[in-house]
Design a protein around this motif. Sequence first.
Motif, PDB file in Angstrom:
ATOM      1  N   GLY A  64     -59.880  93.488 -50.887  1.00 31.71           N
ATOM      2  CA  GLY A  64     -60.216  95.082 -50.316  1.00 31.71           C
ATOM      3  C   GLY A  64     -60.017  95.100 -49.299  1.00 31.71           C
ATOM      4  O   GLY A  64     -59.155  95.054 -48.704  1.00 31.71           O
ATOM      5  N   SER A  65     -60.621  96.460 -48.389  1.00 33.30           N
ATOM      6  CA  SER A  65     -60.760  96.405 -46.532  1.00 33.30           C
ATOM      7  C   SER A  65     -60.674  95.239 -45.483  1.00 33.30           C
ATOM      8  O   SER A  65     -61.533  94.399 -45.413  1.00 33.30           O
ATOM      9  CB  SER A  65     -61.087  97.685 -46.362  1.00 33.30           C
ATOM     10  N   MET A  66     -59.260  94.942 -44.999  1.00 30.59           N
ATOM     11  CA  MET A  66     -59.495  93.992 -43.964  1.00 30.59           C
ATOM     12  C   MET A  66     -61.120  94.115 -43.129  1.00 30.59           C
ATOM     13  O   MET A  66     -61.493  93.203 -42.545  1.00 30.59           O
ATOM     14  CB  MET A  66     -57.950  93.969 -43.462  1.00 30.59           C
ATOM     15  N   ARG A  67     -61.051  95.270 -43.056  1.00 33.15           N
ATOM     16  CA  ARG A  67     -62.532  95.895 -41.462  1.00 33.15           C
ATOM     17  C   ARG A  67     -63.544  95.390 -42.803  1.00 33.15           C
ATOM     18  O   ARG A  67     -64.359  94.217 -41.523  1.00 33.15           O
ATOM     19  CB  ARG A  67     -62.020  97.365 -41.697  1.00 33.15           C
ATOM     20  N   GLU A  68     -63.876  95.096 -44.510  1.00 29.97           N
ATOM     21  CA  GLU A  68     -65.225  94.981 -44.443  1.00 29.97           C
ATOM     22  C   GLU A  68     -64.484  93.038 -44.336  1.00 29.97           C
ATOM     23  O   GLU A  68     -65.687  92.711 -44.273  1.00 29.97           O
ATOM     24  CB  GLU A  68     -64.753  95.607 -45.843  1.00 29.97           C
ATOM     25  N   VAL A  69     -63.309  92.396 -45.216  1.00 22.96           N
ATOM     26  CA  VAL A  69     -63.712  90.998 -45.134  1.00 22.96           C
ATOM     27  C   VAL A  69     -64.166  90.483 -43.417  1.00 22.96           C
ATOM     28  O   VAL A  69     -64.866  89.137 -43.471  1.00 22.96           O
ATOM     29  CB  VAL A  69     -61.915  90.615 -45.063  1.00 22.96           C
ATOM     30  N   LYS A  70     -63.652  91.215 -42.224  1.00 23.89           N
ATOM     31  CA  LYS A  70     -64.270  90.839 -41.355  1.00 23.89           C
ATOM     32  C   LYS A  70     -65.159  91.610 -40.728  1.00 23.89           C
ATOM     33  O   LYS A  70     -65.972  89.796 -40.918  1.00 23.89           O
ATOM     34  CB  LYS A  70     -63.157  91.559 -39.904  1.00 23.89           C
ATOM     35  N   ASN A  71     -66.266  92.187 -41.116  1.00 22.45           N
ATOM     36  CA  ASN A  71     -67.458  92.298 -41.013  1.00 22.45           C
ATOM     37  C   ASN A  71     -68.302  91.119 -41.735  1.00 22.45           C
ATOM     38  O   ASN A  71     -69.462  90.680 -41.431  1.00 22.45           O
ATOM     39  CB  ASN A  71     -68.117  93.715 -41.326  1.00 22.45           C
ATOM     40  N   ALA A  72     -67.956  90.927 -42.628  1.00 26.28           N
ATOM     41  CA  ALA A  72     -68.768  90.087 -43.801  1.00 26.28           C
ATOM     42  C   ALA A  72     -68.474  88.351 -43.242  1.00 26.28           C
ATOM     43  O   ALA A  72     -69.706  87.969 -43.519  1.00 26.28           O
ATOM     44  CB  ALA A  72     -68.182  89.806 -45.389  1.00 26.28           C
ATOM     45  N   ASN A 131     -61.541 118.945 -47.484  1.00 19.27           N
ATOM     46  CA  ASN A 131     -62.393 117.627 -47.554  1.00 19.27           C
ATOM     47  C   ASN A 131     -64.079 118.410 -47.968  1.00 19.27           C
ATOM     48  O   ASN A 131     -64.205 118.266 -47.120  1.00 19.27           O
ATOM     49  CB  ASN A 131     -62.198 116.701 -46.950  1.00 19.27           C
ATOM     50  N   THR A 132     -64.626 118.020 -49.283  1.00 18.61           N
ATOM     51  CA  THR A 132     -65.260 118.206 -49.550  1.00 18.61           C
ATOM     52  C   THR A 132     -66.500 117.569 -48.643  1.00 18.61           C
ATOM     53  O   THR A 132     -67.974 117.922 -48.591  1.00 18.61           O
ATOM     54  CB  THR A 132     -65.962 118.077 -51.113  1.00 18.61           C
ATOM     55  N   PHE A 133     -66.356 116.433 -48.789  1.00 15.41           N
ATOM     56  CA  PHE A 133     -67.843 115.067 -47.454  1.00 15.41           C
ATOM     57  C   PHE A 133     -66.738 114.528 -46.752  1.00 15.41           C
ATOM     58  O   PHE A 133     -66.728 113.031 -46.713  1.00 15.41           O
ATOM     59  CB  PHE A 133     -68.058 114.370 -48.883  1.00 15.41           C
ATOM     60  N   PRO A 134     -66.390 114.906 -45.583  1.00 11.59           N
ATOM     61  CA  PRO A 134     -65.416 114.794 -44.718  1.00 11.59           C
ATOM     62  C   PRO A 134     -66.714 113.559 -43.713  1.00 11.59           C
ATOM     63  O   PRO A 134     -65.720 112.105 -43.185  1.00 11.59           O
ATOM     64  CB  PRO A 134     -65.141 115.714 -44.029  1.00 11.59           C
ATOM     65  N   GLU A 135     -67.989 113.875 -44.161  1.00  6.49           N
ATOM     66  CA  GLU A 135     -69.011 112.556 -43.548  1.00  6.49           C
ATOM     67  C   GLU A 135     -68.628 110.881 -43.815  1.00  6.49           C
ATOM     68  O   GLU A 135     -69.113 110.035 -43.523  1.00  6.49           O
ATOM     69  CB  GLU A 135     -69.834 113.025 -43.215  1.00  6.49           C
ATOM     70  N   ILE A 136     -68.570 111.824 -45.816  1.00  4.32           N
ATOM     71  CA  ILE A 136     -68.690 110.310 -46.584  1.00  4.32           C
ATOM     72  C   ILE A 136     -67.171 109.715 -46.146  1.00  4.32           C
ATOM     73  O   ILE A 136     -67.183 108.254 -46.039  1.00  4.32           O
ATOM     74  CB  ILE A 136     -69.162 110.869 -47.489  1.00  4.32           C
ATOM     75  N   CYS A 137     -65.977 110.152 -46.665  1.00  4.59           N
ATOM     76  CA  CYS A 137     -64.646 109.552 -46.048  1.00  4.59           C
ATOM     77  C   CYS A 137     -64.552 109.157 -44.236  1.00  4.59           C
ATOM     78  O   CYS A 137     -64.038 107.752 -44.591  1.00  4.59           O
ATOM     79  CB  CYS A 137     -64.129 110.994 -46.312  1.00  4.59           C
ATOM     80  N   GLY A 138     -65.240 109.958 -43.545  1.00  4.04           N
ATOM     81  CA  GLY A 138     -65.307 108.933 -42.618  1.00  4.04           C
ATOM     82  C   GLY A 138     -65.920 107.812 -42.069  1.00  4.04           C
ATOM     83  O   GLY A 138     -65.892 106.602 -41.403  1.00  4.04           O
ATOM     84  N   ARG A 139     -66.460 107.769 -42.894  1.00  2.00           N
ATOM     85  CA  ARG A 139     -67.568 106.562 -43.352  1.00  2.00           C
ATOM     86  C   ARG A 139     -66.895 105.147 -43.954  1.00  2.00           C
ATOM     87  O   ARG A 139     -67.167 104.111 -43.764  1.00  2.00           O
ATOM     88  CB  ARG A 139     -68.798 106.379 -43.283  1.00  2.00           C
ATOM     89  N   ILE A 140     -66.357 105.320 -45.456  1.00  2.00           N
ATOM     90  CA  ILE A 140     -66.550 104.668 -46.196  1.00  2.00           C
ATOM     91  C   ILE A 140     -64.577 105.314 -46.569  1.00  2.00           C
ATOM     92  O   ILE A 140     -64.790 103.895 -48.087  1.00  2.00           O
ATOM     93  CB  ILE A 140     -67.041 104.748 -47.350  1.00  2.00           C
ATOM     94  N   CYS A 141     -63.970 105.290 -46.640  1.00  3.86           N
ATOM     95  CA  CYS A 141     -62.264 105.156 -46.853  1.00  3.86           C
ATOM     96  C   CYS A 141     -62.358 104.392 -45.681  1.00  3.86           C
ATOM     97  O   CYS A 141     -62.322 103.789 -44.814  1.00  3.86           O
ATOM     98  CB  CYS A 141     -61.665 106.531 -46.558  1.00  3.86           C
TER      99      CYS A 141
END
Length: 479
Positions: free
Chosen positions: A328-336, A88-98
């Motif tokens: 969309g991600s259910m986590r994002e829906v819950k956060n919203a 993974n070229t950007f594991p810190e980014i995938c860890g945040r937004i995947c």
Amino acid sequence: MAERMLQFVRLEQRQPEKRDATTRAADWNEVYTEFKATDAADQASRCSQCGIPFCSVHCPLQNNIPDWLKLTAEGRLEEAYEVASATNTFPEICGRICPQDRLCEGNCVIEKGFESVTIGAVEKYITDTAWEMGWVKPPTPLREREQSVGIIGAGPAGLAAAERLRLQGYQVTVYDRYDRVGGLMIYGIPSFKLEKDVVLRRHAQFEAGGIQFRLNCAIGQDITLTELRARHEALLIATGVYKARDIDVPGAHLSGVVAALDFLTTSNRQGLGDAVPEFESGALNAAGRDVVVIGGGDTAMDCVRTAVRQGAKSVTCLYRRDKANMPGSMREVKNAEEEGVRFEWLAAPEAFLGDGQVSGVRAVRMHLGLPDATGRQQVEPISSSGFTIKADLVIKALGFDPEDLPAMFGEPTLGVSRWGTLRIDHRTMMTALPGVFAAGDIVRGASLVVWGIRDGRDAAAEMHKFIEARGAGLAIAAE
């Protein structure tokens, strides 16, 4: 196997502490706090180290997730980083937004009954620690090659390819029409999901490794594709897709009806300290306004949560299907939802109301009908179910289509699909033009950052094969 693994029978799943909704809605900081070292190790130790790791199988990058979880549980973080960054070229980014709930964590074998391992948060913790400890190094090759490659697009696919090719020793130049590196990671994704320093430090790291960047450079205007083909042994087109889908209803062109990417880019530029007239004038600023966002994907969630942080009077998300069918991600829906966003499920816009300036959205209730050819239920309007939502800012988050690259680049021989994406030979990732490859969203359509990384790495491998084969052919011819 280390005794400290298989702790899911003893330890409950824990995410890093989520900041209070009222507090986080008032700033642009990330939603989750950092894991403590002991918490990260404990959560990693819940991994069952199963024989067939479905977390890896369902990761587009086939990350060696059980391996770096085990190393984290054992406190061997530098080794964990080496394993994570190998694929993974950007594991810190995938860890945040995947959307881990749909990918690795959603397919964890202990998910049923014990809840999944907290994979994304551990991935973020590993790489953030690696940056703090100085373990992240520039992509410096063991030997230099004379051949150069050009990459059009500084988004996830382009940057992933650039890093792979630079490690092979190629002279790499990345061209991008925008003034910063990162593509949608810098201008499309809000800071509360991905802080911009996380992206900008990768730009600095790549420059330190010898990758050249030519920003504010529009292909077809500032330089032609023909010139680039003459300059480089191989080219990669990784422009992404930026053309906003529209909606054909009355009032669609009223003032105050705006595209999602325009809204998000303005917000991100303002947060980066740029002078943004559209924000200052209020045209793309939700402060004090009744906001309606049309759509149900992650971009729609980014818009509703950005509007909350800008101080909107009210924020409503209008989506034509139900919550279970949201893309969309259910986590994002819950956060919203936690942050005060109101959702109108099974509702679609019929018209935007207003005299010059939008003042409301007339919508109709929908119901789910029979499945279509793809297996997804069709939506059908319910007669006499119309209602109106007050709105003086309407944001259309309906997805993205490709721009007309053959016309933009002045290269009509670039083949495109019926969707406008670039045609490639999927075995070689090469377009109809010899030596010109394509990867990422411009080939597969609007997708996830993690798929862009995968495509960019695969394209780099094919470009290397092409250059090596051409070099061998020239050598034979010279003999």
